[in-house]
Design an enzyme around this catalytic site. Sequence first.
Site, PDB file in Angstrom:
ATOM      1  N   TRP A   1       3.725 -10.733 -13.478  1.00 39.17           N
ATOM      2  CA  TRP A   1       3.307 -12.146 -13.618  1.00 39.17           C
ATOM      3  C   TRP A   1       1.797 -12.270 -13.777  1.00 39.17           C
ATOM      4  O   TRP A   1       1.271 -13.295 -14.183  1.00 39.17           O
ATOM      5  CB  TRP A   1       3.794 -12.980 -12.424  1.00 39.17           C
ATOM      6  CG  TRP A   1       3.123 -12.677 -11.097  1.00 39.17           C
ATOM      7  CD1 TRP A   1       2.860 -11.456 -10.575  1.00 39.17           C
ATOM      8  CD2 TRP A   1       2.630 -13.630 -10.147  1.00 39.17           C
ATOM      9  NE1 TRP A   1       2.255 -11.580  -9.335  1.00 39.17           N
ATOM     10  CE2 TRP A   1       2.103 -12.900  -9.045  1.00 39.17           C
ATOM     11  CE3 TRP A   1       2.602 -15.030 -10.100  1.00 39.17           C
ATOM     12  CZ2 TRP A   1       1.537 -13.523  -7.916  1.00 39.17           C
ATOM     13  CZ3 TRP A   1       2.034 -15.637  -8.982  1.00 39.17           C
ATOM     14  CH2 TRP A   1       1.511 -14.896  -7.899  1.00 39.17           C
ATOM     15  N   ASP A   2       1.086 -11.193 -13.456  1.00 40.79           N
ATOM     16  CA  ASP A   2      -0.373 -11.177 -13.591  1.00 40.79           C
ATOM     17  C   ASP A   2      -0.810 -11.718 -14.952  1.00 40.79           C
ATOM     18  O   ASP A   2      -1.804 -12.430 -15.073  1.00 40.79           O
ATOM     19  CB  ASP A   2      -0.922  -9.737 -13.457  1.00 40.79           C
ATOM     20  CG  ASP A   2      -0.484  -9.032 -12.194  1.00 40.79           C
ATOM     21  OD1 ASP A   2       0.597  -9.354 -11.670  1.00 40.79           O
ATOM     22  OD2 ASP A   2      -1.199  -8.132 -11.717  1.00 40.79           O
TER      23      ASP A   2
ATOM     24  N   GLU B   1       4.511 -10.562  -0.834  1.00 41.94           N
ATOM     25  CA  GLU B   1       5.648  -9.623  -0.912  1.00 41.94           C
ATOM     26  C   GLU B   1       6.047  -9.023   0.430  1.00 41.94           C
ATOM     27  O   GLU B   1       7.019  -8.283   0.510  1.00 41.94           O
ATOM     28  CB  GLU B   1       5.306  -8.512  -1.892  1.00 41.94           C
ATOM     29  CG  GLU B   1       5.127  -9.050  -3.300  1.00 41.94           C
ATOM     30  CD  GLU B   1       4.657  -7.999  -4.291  1.00 41.94           C
ATOM     31  OE1 GLU B   1       3.870  -7.119  -3.883  1.00 41.94           O
ATOM     32  OE2 GLU B   1       5.068  -8.075  -5.456  1.00 41.94           O
TER      33      GLU B   1
ATOM     34  N   LYS C   1       0.538 -11.130   2.573  1.00 44.10           N
ATOM     35  CA  LYS C   1      -0.213 -10.206   1.726  1.00 44.10           C
ATOM     36  C   LYS C   1      -1.224 -10.940   0.841  1.00 44.10           C
ATOM     37  O   LYS C   1      -2.346 -10.502   0.650  1.00 44.10           O
ATOM     38  CB  LYS C   1       0.788  -9.455   0.843  1.00 44.10           C
ATOM     39  CG  LYS C   1       0.182  -8.458  -0.099  1.00 44.10           C
ATOM     40  CD  LYS C   1       1.274  -7.737  -0.862  1.00 44.10           C
ATOM     41  CE  LYS C   1       0.704  -6.743  -1.831  1.00 44.10           C
ATOM     42  NZ  LYS C   1       1.760  -6.100  -2.618  1.00 44.10           N
ATOM     43  N   GLN C   2      -0.786 -12.052   0.271  1.00 45.38           N
ATOM     44  CA  GLN C   2      -1.640 -12.726  -0.713  1.00 45.38           C
ATOM     45  C   GLN C   2      -1.281 -14.208  -0.807  1.00 45.38           C
ATOM     46  O   GLN C   2      -0.274 -14.644  -0.233  1.00 45.38           O
ATOM     47  CB  GLN C   2      -1.463 -12.072  -2.070  1.00 45.38           C
ATOM     48  CG  GLN C   2      -0.092 -12.250  -2.667  1.00 45.38           C
ATOM     49  CD  GLN C   2       0.181 -11.257  -3.794  1.00 45.38           C
ATOM     50  OE1 GLN C   2       0.492 -10.104  -3.556  1.00 45.38           O
ATOM     51  NE2 GLN C   2       0.080 -11.725  -5.008  1.00 45.38           N
TER      52      GLN C   2
HETATM   53  O1  IFM Z   1       1.838  -8.696  -9.439  1.00 46.90           O
HETATM   54  C1  IFM Z   1       1.217  -8.075  -8.369  1.00 46.90           C
HETATM   55  C2  IFM Z   1       1.879  -8.547  -7.108  1.00 46.90           C
HETATM   56  O2  IFM Z   1       1.734  -9.926  -6.958  1.00 46.90           O
HETATM   57  C3  IFM Z   1       1.278  -7.845  -5.925  1.00 46.90           C
HETATM   58  N1  IFM Z   1       1.389  -6.413  -6.068  1.00 46.90           N
HETATM   59  C4  IFM Z   1       0.751  -5.911  -7.265  1.00 46.90           C
HETATM   60  C5  IFM Z   1       1.305  -6.578  -8.495  1.00 46.90           C
HETATM   61  C6  IFM Z   1       0.582  -6.081  -9.742  1.00 46.90           C
HETATM   62  O3  IFM Z   1      -0.747  -6.503  -9.751  1.00 46.90           O
END
Ligand code: IFM
Length: 686
Positions: free
Chosen positions: A306-307, A447, A549-550
Site C-alpha cells: 500500500w506504500d 500490524e 507499530k505505526q
Molecule cells: O507496508 C508496510 C507496512 O505498513 C509495515 N511493514 C512494512 C511494509 C512495507 O513498507
Amino acid sequence: MRPRSLIAREYSPADLERIANAFLVGNGRVGYKGTREEHGKEERSVFSLIGTYDQREDKWREPINLFDPLPFRVETALGTIPGREALHREFRLDMRHGILYRKDVYEDIEVRTERFCPYGGGLHLLQKIEVRARKETKVLLSSFLTTDIHEINGPHFPEKSLSFLEDGSVLASGITNEGRKVEVILHEEGNHERRPFLEKERAGYLYEAALRQGERILLRKIGEARIDGEIEEEAPLSYEEARRRHLFSFERAFEEARAILPRKGELQKGIDHAVYSLLILGNHRKATSIPARGLSGQVYKGAIFWDTEMFLLPFFLLTDQEAARLLVQYRINTLPGAIRKAREFGFEGAFYAWESQEDGVEGCSLYNVTDPKTGEPIRTYFADCQIHISIDVLHGLMEYVRATGDLGILDEGGKEVLREVVRFYKSRASLKEDGLFHFRGVIGPDEYHELVDDNAYTNAMVRFEIEDAVSYLRKKGYGGIPEEDLKGWLRFARRIHVPKPGKDGFIEQFDGYFALEDVKYREFRKRIEDPKEYLGGKEGKATPTRVIKQADVVALLALHPERYSPEVLKRNLRFYEPYTEGGSSLSNSMYGLLSAWCGELGKAVRYMRESALTDIRGGKKLFAGGIYIGGSHPAAMGGAYLDLARGLLGARIKEGKVRFSPRLPEGMRGMRYRYKEGGVPKERKF
Ligand code: IFM
C-alpha cells in the site's frame, strides 16, 4: 540555492547499511546500492532490477539481482584495493544530477569513480574509473563482471556462465529457476592496453601500466541487462554522450520537483534527499510500480505494498503524472491476480496481494517472520487479513483520476478495479444484528494486533472511499458504470459500521483496543530483550497492550480530516502518539500530516524531518523477528513529501489544477515550491 551533495567520508562496517541505502543510484528500472566497488555479496552490494522475480524451491519468491558489472581491484607496490587504508576517502552523491562520485586518496595513487543509471532510460548502469598516479608507480587494475552476487533466497541462477563477445564485451548469462534468461553485458573502453581474463565467477580485463606522476588509467563502462533477450532500450554508444544527457535530464527533473526552503540545514537536505530518492524510482517505461524497498534489493520480496498508493503516488501526481499513471496501470494490470487471490480465500471480487509481485502474485508468506531465537517461522496474517490493501488501491486510482481528470483510465480497466474492489468488501463483510456491515478478523496498518474486529482505518476507509468515488463519478457524469451499480455501492458503503469518537473524542482502533494494557511505548520498550524480537502476533509482547507499530487511527484521520471535527483530530493525535512505536518508517509522515491538520506546525515539521532523514540517518530496524528488513525507505521519502506538499502547503490537485491553502510555520515562510500543473513546470513562493 543549489542542493548540497550528500557526503560520506568514513565507511565503517557499522555505517555500511546506511550509506548503501542513502547513496543509491537508479532510474526506476534498475539501481545500484551505495556500496564500494570492491564490496561484494557479504556487504550486500546489489545491481537491482524491478519486476523480474524468481523462486528457488520452497524459499520465498523475490526479485532477481543482476550480475554485477562494477567491481574492480587495484594493485601497486604499496598494496591492493581492497585491503588498503586510504589517506582520505569520500563518497559524494550529487542529488541534483543523480550521480555518485567516489574519491580515495592513497600515498601513491588516487582512485576516482562515478556511476549512474541514465534517467528515464532502460536497464543500464554506467561507471567511470580513474586511477591516477600521485607519484611514479606501476598499477595493475582489473575490472570485471561477476556472477557471484548477493541473494537472499537464492541461488536464482542454477545455470550461469561468463564469456567474451566478438567485440570484446563481457557477457554474463544465467537461467533462473523459473526459466527466465538473464544477461548482463559489459562494454568497456580504456586508455591502456588490456588483457582479458576469465575465472569461475568473474570475467574482465587487466590493465597494467607504469604511470608517471599525474598519468592515469581511465575506464568507461556501460553495463546493460536483458531479460529473455529483450532489449528494453539500446545501450548508449558513447559514455560521455549518455552522461551528458543524464545530467541534463536529471537536473531538470530535480529542479522542477524541488522545494527550496528559506534556510539551508538538515530539513533542506532531507527534503532534497527525499526528492532525489523518489526521482530515481519513477519510470516511464513499464508498469512495474515501486517496491517497498525501492531499488535497494530483495527485502520484502521486492513487492509492492500500500506504500505506493498512500505514500508515493502524491509525489508523482504533483511532479510527474506520466510516472503516476504507470503506478495506477500496474494495479489495473494485476487485477486478475487480485481476483484469483479473493477466490483462493473464499471471497468475491478483488483482494489485492499484500505483497504484490508481477501479475499480482501474492508474495507474502503465511509465515512472514521468524523467531530470532529459535528460527521457527511465526504465523502472521498479513496476506489473509490485511484487507485494507484493496481500498488503498481504489484510493490510489481515484486520487489519480481526480487529480488528472483522466477518466479514460476508467475505460482502460479502471472501472473493473472499482467494481471488483467493492465486490470484494461486500463479500468479506459480515452483517450483524445492528443491521450494519462489520469487518471481522482483520489487520489494520498497525500490524502488531492481528485478527481484530472493526479496525477503524479499514472500516472507515472502505466507506469513505466508496462514497467519495461515487460522488465524483456522478459529478463528472461518468457513464461507464451504470447508476444502478453506483446506488448499490452507496447502499453498501453507508451501512458499514464506522467506529465513532467516544465522549472523550477518542476513536477506538479496533473492538477491544481500549481494554488492552495501558502502557506507553516509552515504558514498554524496557520489556524488549532482543532488538530483533517480533513484538506482534500471537506471542508478541505488544499484542496484549495498547502499543502499536505505526499510525492507524492517525492514518485514517490524516487521510480524511474533512470527516472529523478539529477537536477529534487533536484528541486522537495526542492519544495515540505515546502508544506508537514508529517501528515502521511509514508512521512519522502520517503523524506529521495529522499534526499539520491540527495546526501543530512545529510538530508537523519535526515528523516530516524525521521521515525525510530516514535513509540519511539510518538506524531503522534491520530485522522483523529473524527476517532481514534493511534497505531504503521510499515510503518515508514519499511521506515527507506528502507532509510538505499536502500538509503544510495544502496542495490539492483537481483535474490538473493545483490549489494551495498553506499553513507554514514562521521558519519556513519564503519557501519556493516547484511542481507541475498539466505537465507545465511551476513555481510558487509562500
Ligand atoms: O507496508 C508496510 C507496512 O505498513 C509495515 N511493514 C512494512 C511494509 C512495507 O513498507
